[in-house]
Design a protein around this motif. Sequence first.
Motif, PDB file in Angstrom:
ATOM      1  N   GLN A  33      -5.460  -2.822 -30.250  1.00 50.73           N
ATOM      2  CA  GLN A  33      -4.978  -1.450 -30.141  1.00 50.73           C
ATOM      3  C   GLN A  33      -3.675  -1.340 -30.904  1.00 50.73           C
ATOM      4  O   GLN A  33      -2.744  -2.113 -30.668  1.00 50.73           O
ATOM      5  N   ILE A  34      -3.608  -0.381 -31.819  1.00 44.10           N
ATOM      6  CA  ILE A  34      -2.460  -0.247 -32.697  1.00 44.10           C
ATOM      7  C   ILE A  34      -1.195   0.082 -31.914  1.00 44.10           C
ATOM      8  O   ILE A  34      -0.139  -0.471 -32.147  1.00 44.10           O
ATOM      9  N   GLU A  35      -1.285   0.979 -30.973  1.00 46.34           N
ATOM     10  CA  GLU A  35      -0.175   1.282 -30.068  1.00 46.34           C
ATOM     11  C   GLU A  35      -0.762   1.659 -28.720  1.00 46.34           C
ATOM     12  O   GLU A  35      -1.934   1.998 -28.624  1.00 46.34           O
ATOM     13  N   THR A  58       3.507 -10.586 -36.348  1.00 43.64           N
ATOM     14  CA  THR A  58       4.967 -10.531 -36.428  1.00 43.64           C
ATOM     15  C   THR A  58       5.541  -9.891 -35.167  1.00 43.64           C
ATOM     16  O   THR A  58       6.497 -10.394 -34.592  1.00 43.64           O
ATOM     17  N   ARG A  59       4.941  -8.804 -34.721  1.00 43.53           N
ATOM     18  CA  ARG A  59       5.420  -8.092 -33.528  1.00 43.53           C
ATOM     19  C   ARG A  59       5.274  -8.962 -32.285  1.00 43.53           C
ATOM     20  O   ARG A  59       6.149  -8.978 -31.432  1.00 43.53           O
ATOM     21  N   GLU A  60       4.201  -9.727 -32.205  1.00 43.33           N
ATOM     22  CA  GLU A  60       3.966 -10.592 -31.047  1.00 43.33           C
ATOM     23  C   GLU A  60       4.970 -11.742 -30.998  1.00 43.33           C
ATOM     24  O   GLU A  60       5.409 -12.149 -29.924  1.00 43.33           O
ATOM     25  N   ASN A  61       5.376 -12.251 -32.140  1.00 45.89           N
ATOM     26  CA  ASN A  61       6.231 -13.441 -32.194  1.00 45.89           C
ATOM     27  C   ASN A  61       7.719 -13.151 -32.247  1.00 45.89           C
ATOM     28  O   ASN A  61       8.512 -14.064 -32.148  1.00 45.89           O
ATOM     29  N   ARG A  62       8.114 -11.869 -32.388  1.00 50.39           N
ATOM     30  CA  ARG A  62       9.548 -11.586 -32.468  1.00 50.39           C
ATOM     31  C   ARG A  62      10.159 -11.647 -31.072  1.00 50.39           C
ATOM     32  O   ARG A  62       9.493 -11.375 -30.083  1.00 50.39           O
ATOM     33  N   PRO A  63      11.419 -12.013 -31.001  1.00 52.12           N
ATOM     34  CA  PRO A  63      12.072 -12.101 -29.691  1.00 52.12           C
ATOM     35  C   PRO A  63      12.232 -10.725 -29.058  1.00 52.12           C
ATOM     36  O   PRO A  63      12.443  -9.731 -29.745  1.00 52.12           O
ATOM     37  N   LEU A  64      12.142 -10.667 -27.757  1.00 48.60           N
ATOM     38  CA  LEU A  64      12.317  -9.446 -27.001  1.00 48.60           C
ATOM     39  C   LEU A  64      13.801  -9.103 -26.945  1.00 48.60           C
ATOM     40  O   LEU A  64      14.629  -9.960 -26.659  1.00 48.60           O
ATOM     41  N   THR A  65      14.144  -7.861 -27.250  1.00 49.08           N
ATOM     42  CA  THR A  65      15.533  -7.426 -27.188  1.00 49.08           C
ATOM     43  C   THR A  65      15.709  -6.448 -26.032  1.00 49.08           C
ATOM     44  O   THR A  65      14.733  -5.987 -25.450  1.00 49.08           O
ATOM     45  N   LYS A  66      16.969  -6.112 -25.734  1.00 53.52           N
ATOM     46  CA  LYS A  66      17.253  -5.197 -24.624  1.00 53.52           C
ATOM     47  C   LYS A  66      16.611  -3.838 -24.818  1.00 53.52           C
ATOM     48  O   LYS A  66      16.167  -3.206 -23.872  1.00 53.52           O
ATOM     49  N   LYS A  67      16.565  -3.354 -26.081  1.00 57.23           N
ATOM     50  CA  LYS A  67      16.007  -2.029 -26.305  1.00 57.23           C
ATOM     51  C   LYS A  67      14.493  -2.003 -26.109  1.00 57.23           C
ATOM     52  O   LYS A  67      13.906  -0.951 -25.985  1.00 57.23           O
ATOM     53  N   ASP A  68      13.865  -3.168 -26.077  1.00 59.90           N
ATOM     54  CA  ASP A  68      12.435  -3.243 -25.825  1.00 59.90           C
ATOM     55  C   ASP A  68      12.186  -3.120 -24.327  1.00 59.90           C
ATOM     56  O   ASP A  68      12.590  -3.970 -23.561  1.00 59.90           O
ATOM     57  N   GLY A  74       3.561  -4.203 -24.287  1.00 61.70           N
ATOM     58  CA  GLY A  74       2.311  -4.156 -23.567  1.00 61.70           C
ATOM     59  C   GLY A  74       2.361  -4.811 -22.208  1.00 61.70           C
ATOM     60  O   GLY A  74       1.338  -5.144 -21.632  1.00 61.70           O
ATOM     61  N   GLU A  75       3.556  -5.034 -21.671  1.00 61.60           N
ATOM     62  CA  GLU A  75       3.696  -5.694 -20.389  1.00 61.60           C
ATOM     63  C   GLU A  75       3.988  -4.665 -19.318  1.00 61.60           C
ATOM     64  O   GLU A  75       4.561  -3.620 -19.591  1.00 61.60           O
TER      65      GLU A  75
END
Length: 76
Positions: A33-35, A58-68, A74-75
């Motif tokens: 799912q794209i979004e 790339t999106r799956e492997n990037r570190p989670l930041t506060k703004k996320d 998807g959590e």
Amino acid sequence: MEFIGRPMRGRFLVRQGGNGWMVYDSELKGPAQIEKNGAFAEKLTKEQAETLEKLFTTRENRPLTKKDGPSSRGEC
């Protein structure tokens, strides 16, 4: 550490569907799912599917930041 056997495969895989190409999500066992609540990555050209697969990886492997927030990855 050495691994013997089949190489590990990532979560996302470009494959040919019934009508064009798709990005398969091995966790969801279907098209990625794209979004959230958006379109699925299916019925694409091979080039579009490969581009989206790189984006998802790339999106799956990037570190989670506060703004996320939880929904951006998807959590719950």
